[in-house]
Design a protein around this motif. Structure first.
Motif, short mmCIF file in Angstrom:
data_model
loop_
_atom_site.label_atom_id
_atom_site.label_comp_id
_atom_site.label_asym_id
_atom_site.label_seq_id
_atom_site.Cartn_x
_atom_site.Cartn_y
_atom_site.Cartn_z
N SER A 1 0.81 -1.22 0.00
CA SER A 1 0.00 0.00 0.00
C SER A 1 0.84 1.27 0.00
N ASP A 2 2.03 1.23 0.57
CA ASP A 2 2.87 2.43 0.62
C ASP A 2 3.92 2.46 -0.51
N GLU A 3 3.90 1.43 -1.36
CA GLU A 3 4.85 1.36 -2.46
C GLU A 3 4.29 2.09 -3.69
N THR A 4 5.18 2.45 -4.61
CA THR A 4 4.76 3.07 -5.86
C THR A 4 4.56 1.99 -6.92
N PRO A 5 3.36 1.86 -7.47
CA PRO A 5 3.11 0.80 -8.46
C PRO A 5 3.74 1.15 -9.81
N PRO A 6 4.17 0.14 -10.57
CA PRO A 6 4.69 0.41 -11.91
C PRO A 6 3.59 0.86 -12.87
N CYS A 7 2.35 0.53 -12.51
CA CYS A 7 1.20 0.94 -13.32
C CYS A 7 0.05 1.22 -12.36
N GLY A 8 -0.44 2.47 -12.35
CA GLY A 8 -1.51 2.78 -11.41
C GLY A 8 -1.88 4.25 -11.41
N VAL A 9 -2.74 4.62 -10.47
CA VAL A 9 -3.20 6.00 -10.34
C VAL A 9 -3.24 6.38 -8.86
N GLU A 10 -3.23 7.70 -8.62
CA GLU A 10 -3.36 8.20 -7.25
C GLU A 10 -4.24 9.43 -7.28
N TYR A 11 -5.33 9.38 -6.55
CA TYR A 11 -6.29 10.48 -6.54
C TYR A 11 -5.97 11.44 -5.39
N GLN A 12 -6.15 12.74 -5.67
CA GLN A 12 -5.83 13.78 -4.69
C GLN A 12 -7.06 14.27 -3.94
N ARG A 13 -8.24 13.96 -4.47
CA ARG A 13 -9.48 14.40 -3.83
C ARG A 13 -10.48 13.26 -3.78
N ALA A 14 -11.29 13.27 -2.74
CA ALA A 14 -12.33 12.25 -2.60
C ALA A 14 -13.48 12.55 -3.56
N THR A 15 -14.18 11.52 -3.92
CA THR A 15 -15.37 11.71 -4.76
C THR A 15 -16.51 12.23 -3.90
#
Length: 240
Positions: free
Chosen positions: A178-192
């Motif tokens: 969970s704290d690692e950086t994925p080689p392929c993925g996304v990271e959201y800055q705001r909640a829906t």
């Protein structure tokens, strides 16, 4: 258009006179029947009233087995390649996501594609009796991510996830990542807020073809997209 015919078929017997004197063939009833076929111009019955159909009047001509006829409007390996291309169906783009459907603000969401779902697709078309054939090869060459939010980050930053040596994409999430950086993925800055983000994943397929007589070439690439709802939560922490 042109059709292939064998031997001395009914309907072209009257054209034998065209070949007297050894031009262009010394013997109309050639003994090469096991090595090729006679081809002749044939009007499309559904388009006989089309003025262009009158141009379909070419005299019978010989084509060796496995050779393109080499005349306009005749079926050849390129024609068969186009037919195979139209019938090419690639697997649906179904990416694996973790956390599934629900992400957390400022924590990466891992995205990957299993190698079993991400492999070449081949389609073959042939013209019976002529030795003419063509095969298309659709090869996946990349996965592009669009998180559906302007301020979201993608991994890598370009959103273009590379293909691994085993034809998979990305790396499956495992416990403790969970704290690692994925080689392929996304990271959201705001909640829906009510409406989920639309995570879009599109696979680009590079299509080439090869056919009889060492023919072949490139065909237009295809891009196929899937959309997945992504709810993003914000975890509130209390400092004491």
């Amino acid at each position: 258009m042109y059709a292939s015919v064998g031997g001395d078929p009914k309907g072209i017997a009257g054209d034998k006179a065209h070949y007297k004197g050894g031009k262009p063939y010394k013997n109309f009833n050639t003994a090469k029947s096991d090595k090729g076929m006679w081809w002749v111009g044939v009007k499309n019955k559904d388009m006989e009233d089309d003025p262009a159909a009158g141009a379909c009047d070419r005299k019978p001509f010989w084509v060796d087995t496995g050779k393109d006829p080499g005349v306009p409007d005749a079926i050849d390996t390129q024609t068969l390649a186009d037919l195979a291309y139209q019938r090419t169906k690639v697997p649906d783009t179904e990416v694996e996501v973790k956390p599934e459907n629900r992400s957390t603000v400022n924590l990466p969401t891992w995205v990957w594609l299993d190698k079993a779902k991400f492999k070449e697709v081949k389609v073959r078309a042939d013209l019976p009796g002529t030795g003419l054939w063509a095969e298309t090869i659709a090869k996946p060459v990349g996965l592009h991510l669009n998180p559906g939010a302007e301020d979201a980050e993608t991994y890598p930053a370009s959103g273009e996830c590379a293909i691994n040596d085993d034809n998979s994409v990305g790396t499956p999430y495992t416990k403790g990542d969970s704290d690692e950086t994925p080689p392929c993925g996304v990271e959201y800055q705001r909640a829906t807020a009510g409406e989920p983000y639309q995570l879009k994943a599109s696979v680009t397929w590079e299509v080439t073809w090869q056919g009889a007589g060492k023919t072949g070439g490139d065909l237009p690439n295809g891009s196929f997209e899937t959309t997945q709802d992504m709810d993003v939560q914000e975890i509130q922490s209390i400092n004491r």
